[in-house]
Each structure stands twice: as C-alpha cells, then as structure tokens.
Scaffold this active site. Structure first.
Site, PDB file in Angstrom:
ATOM      1  N   ASP A  98       0.850  -1.190   0.000  1.00  9.60           N
ATOM      2  CA  ASP A  98       0.000   0.000   0.000  1.00  9.60           C
ATOM      3  C   ASP A  98       0.884   1.237   0.000  1.00  9.60           C
ATOM      4  OD1 ASP A  98      -2.187   1.775   0.320  1.00  9.60           O
ATOM      5  OD2 ASP A  98      -1.939   1.734   2.489  1.00  9.60           O
ATOM      6  N   ASP A 100       0.518   5.320   0.127  1.00  4.87           N
ATOM      7  CA  ASP A 100      -0.413   6.408   0.406  1.00  4.87           C
ATOM      8  C   ASP A 100       0.362   7.711   0.420  1.00  4.87           C
ATOM      9  OD1 ASP A 100      -2.091   8.343   1.895  1.00  4.87           O
ATOM     10  OD2 ASP A 100      -3.402   6.613   2.193  1.00  4.87           O
ATOM     11  N   ASP A 289       3.429   1.104   3.307  1.00 10.94           N
ATOM     12  CA  ASP A 289       2.829   1.036   4.640  1.00 10.94           C
ATOM     13  C   ASP A 289       3.102  -0.355   5.213  1.00 10.94           C
ATOM     14  OD1 ASP A 289       1.344   1.212   6.912  1.00 10.94           O
ATOM     15  OD2 ASP A 289      -0.515   1.835   5.938  1.00 10.94           O
TER      16      ASP A 289
END
EC number: 2.7.7.-
Length: 387
Positions: A98, A100, A289
């Site tokens: 992930d 972000d 992440d």
C-alpha cells in the site's frame, strides 16, 4: 454527513453498480468479504466475516446495497465466513503493498494539492515496481489505484503465498532500506591470486549504488578540478584531502572505479561509496505502509468498486498502461459524467477532475456531478435541493 447528502450518494453509488461489475480476485470463494454501508452519523461500521456465498450474486448485492466502501481479504481461508479469525482456517495470502501519499516524504497533506500528491505517489509506485520486478522477479502482480490518495500492488506468485508476517517484514525492510549496511553491498572476488572488494553489480541495492557511482564519476570528469573538489566536499565525511585522493583515483584507474572496486582509491573511494549509498537509499526507496504488507489477514479495497471518500473508481491498471494512467481522468466514473448538480459548500477551492478545473465558492454552486460527488464524499460539500 447530512441525510440528504448521504441518501444522494448512496443512490448514485447504486446507479453506478447497476452498470458496473466489481473485479473479483482469484480464488474469490476463499476470501473474506467486508463492506462499510452508508450509516447515519459521523462514524462508520465495518460489516465483515462474510463469504462470497453470504453475498449471493455479487452484482445484485452491490446494486442493492451500494456500499460506501468494499473490501476483500488478501488471505485465503477454509471457511472465510466464520465469525472469528481463529475459526477461518488460514491457507495462504497475497503479498500486498500500500502506497499512500500521506506517507511520502516531502508531501504535506495540508499544503500539497491532490494532483501533486497523486503524481508523487505514482513515482513511488514505479520505484516499488522496480524492486518487485527486478530485485524479487515477481511476475504475478496486479496494480490498483486505491480511489483515494495512492496505489495498491497485489503479488500472487506461489512463492509468497505462505510467507508469515516476519518474512513479509523482511521484504518491507529491503524495499525501505531499513538497516541497510553498506558492507552488505560489497563482495570479495579473487583474480589471478589477488583479492579485491567490489560492489555487487548484478542487481539489488548494490547495482543501484554502483550506477550512482558511475554517474557521479562521469559528472566529476566534466567539471574543472576546483568544481569537482567542491562537489565532493559537499558529501559527509569527505574533506579536501579525501577529495583529492578520489579525483586522483578516477584519473589513474577509471576502469577499476567503473567496475565498482571500492579499494581503487583507498579510504576516499570507500567513503564516497558510503555517502552515495546513503543518498541512493534516501531517494530510491518506496515508502510502503508496513502494517499492510505484514498483515496476512488484511482486508484491501475491491477493484472496480467506488471509494466512499472520493467517489472515484478503485481502478486496476494494466502494467503496460501505467505510464499513461491519470487517476484524475481515468478513475472518474462515466456514470457521473454529463450532468450537473447543485451543492452547498463552505470552502473556496478548485477541483481538478476529468480534464476540467471546477471552481467552487462558499454557498450554492452548480457543478459537474463528478466534482460534486468528490466534494460531498470528502465532507467538503452538501447536496443542495435542485430547485
């Protein structure tokens, strides 16, 4: 979120799902499913521990329920609908990454615009894919725009499916260059009875540092002596004496330097390699992440569903199309294009979506629906009566 806005968004999400089907992952019947409905109030409720059987016909479920957010598990289970994790019977899990924009160095969520965030995140995605494809040789990858501020990468190679959390953390540490030791990038080789220490150039972080060394040496050769010396002295641990030693090594034995021989110029070149390694690891890492990747039971957004915080499509991207992919254009639902709606807002801002710049001011505004949905989903606007 007020009742009118919530009901409007739920209704339009339902209209989207009546014409669009979510993209089911492989082994969909072995996955756990979850979703967040459009509940009144400021909080949200996750409904999970559902199997594909519990959902029934997927297209009908989404058209009827129009979830605010929809998820599936990275894991495969014997009984994905069991009410507790211990009863599910874990089989395996995809390796999920992930990215972000909130976690990117240099990105300030309060100061960086949404388009700028997404552009920075895409560059981080390309760096991540370099690691996954070049360093790990993974080839069963799915890249997905999250519908929000970043991207997901699902790795489904057989070799990763049964990795435990600690093994997945090692992958994270490698990609993020955590505790990376310069000595680990160097190997000792023997040639005609002599040994030398050289950078590992066959791949990985060693190859990245080696490439940086060659580029740096080429840049220095194009400078006059004084500029080259000053350029070297900008690096930590390199004073005038070491700078002279390094330049001398580059002049006397350029081939050895290009081969990554860290002993070609004594302590000066070794110090240069360490400084370049620090620079490369600071710029080439992908700030993934860690909890997402190490969690073998993670729920992740389902592709081709709508993100309830933006109204954009969680969009799978073919690898060959990634360079041209523009989330501000390609993730805008066609269902929300071609009509205008009225909204109320307290903000003064410009929304860049679908190739348009839409300005809104405090009060009532008439805007393209995709822009209105975006602002309402983010909590920056409310649905106004059409008359």
């Amino acid at each position: 979120m007020d009742d009118r806005t919530r009901e409007y968004l739920k209704g339009r999400f339902g209209d989207y799902y009546r014409r669009a089907s979510p993209a089911l992952p492989p082994d969909a019947n072995l996955r756990e499913w979850g979703h967040i409905p459009w509940t009144p109030g400021s909080g949200t409720t996750m409904l999970r521990h559902q199997s594909l059987y519990d959902l029934g016909d997927v297209d009908t479920f989404f058209a009827d329920n129009a979830p605010r957010h929809a998820y599936f598990s990275a894991a495969r289970y014997d009984d994905p609908g069991a009410s507790t994790m211990s009863q599910k019977g874990w089989r395996s899990a995809d390796l999920v990454f992930d990215l972000d924009a909130d976690h990117l160095p240099g990105v300030d969520p309060d100061a960086t615009s949404y388009p700028e965030m997404l552009a920075e995140c895409k560059q981080a995605l390309l760096r991540l894919l370099d690691f996954l494809e070049d360093d790990f040789s993974f080839d069963d990858l799915t890249v997905v725009f999250s519908g929000g501020r970043g991207y997901h990468v699902h790795v489904r190679d057989e070799s990763v499916r049964e990795l435990d959390s600690e093994a997945r953390r090692e992958v994270v540490d490698y990609v993020r260059a955590i505790d990376l030791d310069t000595e680990g990038l160097i190997r000792t080789v023997s040639e005609r009875g002599t040994t030398k220490r050289v950078l590992r150039t066959e791949g990985g972080w060693g190859a990245r540092v080696h490439e940086a060394l060659i580029e740096y040496a080429d840049d220095l050769r194009e400078m006059d002596a004084e500029d080259a010396r000053e350029r070297l002295m900008e690096l930590d641990g390199i004073g005038e004496g070491r700078a002279e030693t390094i330049l001398g090594a580059f002049d006397r034995n350029p081939t050895a330097v290009r081969e990554g021989n860290v002993e070609a110029g004594g302590p000066g070149v070794r110090r240069l390699v360490s400084a370049l390694a620090a620079r490369v690891t600071a710029t080439d890492t992908a700030p993934i992440d860690e909890p997402v990747t190490t969690d073998t039971r993670r729920l992740i957004r389902l592709p081709r569903t709508l993100h309830g915080g933006s109204g954009l499509v969680v969009t799978p991207i073919d690898r060959d199309d990634l360079d041209a992919f523009d989330p501000l254009r390609d993730a805008v639902p066609d269902r929300f294009v071609g009509r205008e709606i009225r909204i109320e807002t307290d903000v003064d801002r410009t929304v860049e979506l679908n190739g348009e710049r839409v300005r809104v001011e405090p009060g009532r505004n008439t805007v393209p629906e995709f822009a209105g949905v975006f602002l309402m989903a983010r909590g920056e606007a409310r649905k106004a009566p059409e008359r």
